[in-house]
Design an enzyme around this catalytic site. Structure first.
Site, mmCIF file in Angstrom:
data_model
loop_
_atom_site.group_PDB
_atom_site.id
_atom_site.type_symbol
_atom_site.label_atom_id
_atom_site.label_comp_id
_atom_site.label_asym_id
_atom_site.label_seq_id
_atom_site.Cartn_x
_atom_site.Cartn_y
_atom_site.Cartn_z
ATOM 1 N N ARG A 135 -0.314 -6.752 -3.991
ATOM 2 C CA ARG A 135 0.142 -6.864 -5.385
ATOM 3 C C ARG A 135 1.213 -7.939 -5.470
ATOM 4 O O ARG A 135 1.861 -8.245 -4.460
ATOM 5 C CB ARG A 135 0.640 -5.502 -5.868
ATOM 6 C CG ARG A 135 -0.510 -4.517 -5.986
ATOM 7 C CD ARG A 135 -0.150 -3.164 -6.491
ATOM 8 N NE ARG A 135 -1.342 -2.326 -6.569
ATOM 9 C CZ ARG A 135 -2.151 -2.253 -7.628
ATOM 10 N NH1 ARG A 135 -1.867 -2.944 -8.723
ATOM 11 N NH2 ARG A 135 -3.220 -1.489 -7.618
ATOM 12 N N GLU A 156 -8.618 -7.058 -2.533
ATOM 13 C CA GLU A 156 -8.679 -6.758 -3.960
ATOM 14 C C GLU A 156 -7.453 -7.326 -4.678
ATOM 15 O O GLU A 156 -6.365 -7.375 -4.089
ATOM 16 C CB GLU A 156 -8.679 -5.234 -4.175
ATOM 17 C CG GLU A 156 -9.798 -4.530 -3.468
ATOM 18 C CD GLU A 156 -9.936 -3.068 -3.882
ATOM 19 O OE1 GLU A 156 -11.051 -2.553 -3.768
ATOM 20 O OE2 GLU A 156 -8.939 -2.462 -4.307
ATOM 21 N N HIS A 194 -5.084 -4.410 -0.973
ATOM 22 C CA HIS A 194 -4.888 -4.808 -2.375
ATOM 23 C C HIS A 194 -3.458 -5.330 -2.526
ATOM 24 O O HIS A 194 -2.575 -4.611 -3.006
ATOM 25 C CB HIS A 194 -5.128 -3.600 -3.285
ATOM 26 C CG HIS A 194 -5.156 -3.924 -4.734
ATOM 27 N ND1 HIS A 194 -5.959 -3.263 -5.629
ATOM 28 C CD2 HIS A 194 -4.473 -4.838 -5.462
ATOM 29 C CE1 HIS A 194 -5.757 -3.755 -6.842
ATOM 30 N NE2 HIS A 194 -4.846 -4.710 -6.770
ATOM 31 N N ARG A 217 10.905 1.720 5.783
ATOM 32 C CA ARG A 217 11.938 1.698 6.819
ATOM 33 C C ARG A 217 12.315 0.285 7.264
ATOM 34 O O ARG A 217 13.186 0.118 8.110
ATOM 35 C CB ARG A 217 11.451 2.474 8.056
ATOM 36 C CG ARG A 217 11.681 3.960 7.972
ATOM 37 C CD ARG A 217 13.150 4.277 8.158
ATOM 38 N NE ARG A 217 13.413 5.683 7.961
ATOM 39 C CZ ARG A 217 13.598 6.566 8.958
ATOM 40 N NH1 ARG A 217 13.524 6.190 10.203
ATOM 41 N NH2 ARG A 217 13.845 7.816 8.677
ATOM 42 N N THR A 239 -0.657 1.729 -10.239
ATOM 43 C CA THR A 239 -1.910 1.546 -9.496
ATOM 44 C C THR A 239 -2.926 1.001 -10.493
ATOM 45 O O THR A 239 -2.623 0.852 -11.675
ATOM 46 C CB THR A 239 -2.362 2.874 -8.862
ATOM 47 O OG1 THR A 239 -3.503 2.610 -8.021
ATOM 48 C CG2 THR A 239 -2.724 3.932 -9.888
ATOM 49 N N GLY A 287 -8.429 4.964 -0.045
ATOM 50 C CA GLY A 287 -7.129 4.804 0.587
ATOM 51 C C GLY A 287 -6.220 5.996 0.393
ATOM 52 O O GLY A 287 -5.917 6.732 1.325
ATOM 53 N N HIS A 288 -5.782 6.211 -0.832
ATOM 54 C CA HIS A 288 -4.736 7.188 -1.108
ATOM 55 C C HIS A 288 -5.079 8.577 -0.537
ATOM 56 O O HIS A 288 -4.312 9.154 0.243
ATOM 57 C CB HIS A 288 -4.484 7.251 -2.611
ATOM 58 C CG HIS A 288 -3.374 8.164 -2.992
ATOM 59 N ND1 HIS A 288 -2.053 7.847 -2.788
ATOM 60 C CD2 HIS A 288 -3.376 9.400 -3.535
ATOM 61 C CE1 HIS A 288 -1.293 8.849 -3.192
ATOM 62 N NE2 HIS A 288 -2.075 9.800 -3.657
ATOM 63 N N HIS A 321 -11.456 4.498 -6.170
ATOM 64 C CA HIS A 321 -10.248 5.011 -6.827
ATOM 65 C C HIS A 321 -10.295 6.530 -6.918
ATOM 66 O O HIS A 321 -11.135 7.093 -7.608
ATOM 67 C CB HIS A 321 -9.981 4.417 -8.217
ATOM 68 C CG HIS A 321 -8.522 4.517 -8.571
ATOM 69 N ND1 HIS A 321 -7.621 3.518 -8.303
ATOM 70 C CD2 HIS A 321 -7.801 5.532 -9.102
ATOM 71 C CE1 HIS A 321 -6.414 3.906 -8.672
ATOM 72 N NE2 HIS A 321 -6.499 5.131 -9.150
ATOM 73 N N ASP A 322 -9.385 7.137 -6.182
ATOM 74 C CA ASP A 322 -9.246 8.595 -6.153
ATOM 75 C C ASP A 322 -10.465 9.313 -5.574
ATOM 76 O O ASP A 322 -10.646 10.515 -5.829
ATOM 77 C CB ASP A 322 -8.902 9.161 -7.539
ATOM 78 C CG ASP A 322 -7.435 8.940 -7.881
ATOM 79 O OD1 ASP A 322 -6.635 8.647 -6.962
ATOM 80 O OD2 ASP A 322 -7.087 9.054 -9.071
ATOM 81 N N ASN A 366 -8.941 1.640 2.720
ATOM 82 C CA ASN A 366 -7.838 0.902 2.098
ATOM 83 C C ASN A 366 -6.534 1.275 2.811
ATOM 84 O O ASN A 366 -6.162 2.466 2.854
ATOM 85 C CB ASN A 366 -7.777 1.257 0.601
ATOM 86 C CG ASN A 366 -6.682 0.499 -0.126
ATOM 87 O OD1 ASN A 366 -5.576 0.349 0.395
ATOM 88 N ND2 ASN A 366 -6.975 0.049 -1.330
#
Ligand SMILES: CC(=O)[C@@H](O)[C@H](O)COP(=O)(O)O
Ligand SMILES: NCC(=O)COP(=O)(O)O
Length: 237
Positions: free
Chosen positions: A45, A70, A43, A18, A100, A213-214, A190-191, A7
């Site tokens: 948003r 997503e 994803h 920036r 999130t 991702g994160h 997720h996580d 992700n």
């Protein structure tokens, strides 16, 4: 083998902070695939705070592995997905402005809505997955929507595992067994992280794909920092 879809939302977050094009999202997507990942996940948003709708279009010509988009299937999102024709669309019931994703679908309450949008994506040759909590009732409801896959929302597993509670995997094992019985493909996300991914994978039967991702981007920073600091020091000698 379980596929890894990376992700790249966080790359867009950094770029947007920036206003220029550093880091270059398209180059990062190319490199991630070059390094062996099986797919790219985005994803977008509604507020476009990280992935912009134009990124989703631009990535279409760059992603040659599995392209997974997503999001919550509102009109703009549905139009974007139909235009981009990714390999897979993952439907997530995000509230507008949510920090999130924080819950799976209620597949019983929203069954007819999900069935309708899923049919539209499938008519266009796009595989569908729906984001669900590890709850057998929700898995059964997912089956009734006609989706090919589910994505297990792994936040509670990751949280419990981080506290040392391995029993947090149990509802996921039950949900996966139910999904396998019903012929639903299983994705998860997720996580998930370098710390918890092996335990999760080893316990979930027939886990087809994870999107991460994160943690993956944070870990890339940690693991790359020493190298980059030293490269600067060399230049400053
Ligand atoms: C669906 C899901 O689990 C999320 O992790 C999501 O794809 C990440 O979204 P953010 O990067 O906006 O937190
Ligand atoms: N579908 C989950 C995803 O794409 C990544 O979630 P996270 O690793 O950023 O929590």
């Amino acid at each position: 083998m379980t596929k890894l879809s990376v992700n790249i939302n966080k790359i867009a977050t950094l770029r947007n902070s920036r206003g220029g094009n550093v880091p270059d999202l398209l180059k990062v997507a190319k490199d991630i695939q070059q390094f062996g990942a099986d797919g790219i996940t985005i994803h977008p948003r509604p507020d476009e705070r990280h992935i912009r709708y134009q990124d989703a279009r631009d990535l279409k010509s760059v992603v040659y592995t599995e392209y997974n988009i997503e999001g919550n299937p509102q009109h703009n999102f549905i139009d974007l997905v139909l235009e981009c024709k990714p390999t897979q669309v993952t439907l997530v019931p995000d509230a507008i402005g949510a920090l999130t994703s924080n819950a799976g679908w209620d597949t019983v309450k929203h069954q007819s809505y999900l069935l309708e949008v899923i049919q539209e994506f499938q008519r266009n040759g796009i595989r569908t997955s729906i984001f669900v909590d590890a709850d057998e009732k929700m898995i059964e409801g997912a089956k009734a929507t006609g989706t090919e896959r589910i994505e297990l929302y792994t936040e509670s597993f990751a949280h419990e595992y981080g506290l040392g509670n391995k029993s947090g995997i149990e509802p996921y094992v039950k949900a996966a067994i139910k999904a396998n019985e019903l012929g639903l493909g299983i994705n998860a996300g997720h996580d998930l992280s370098l710390d918890n991914i092996k335990f999760f994978k080893d316990n979930i039967p027939e886990l087809l794909e994870v999107s991460i991702g994160h943690a993956l981007i944070a870990e890339s920073l940690y693991l790359g920092l020493e190298n980059v600091v030293n490269m600067y020091l060399q230049k400053l000698k």
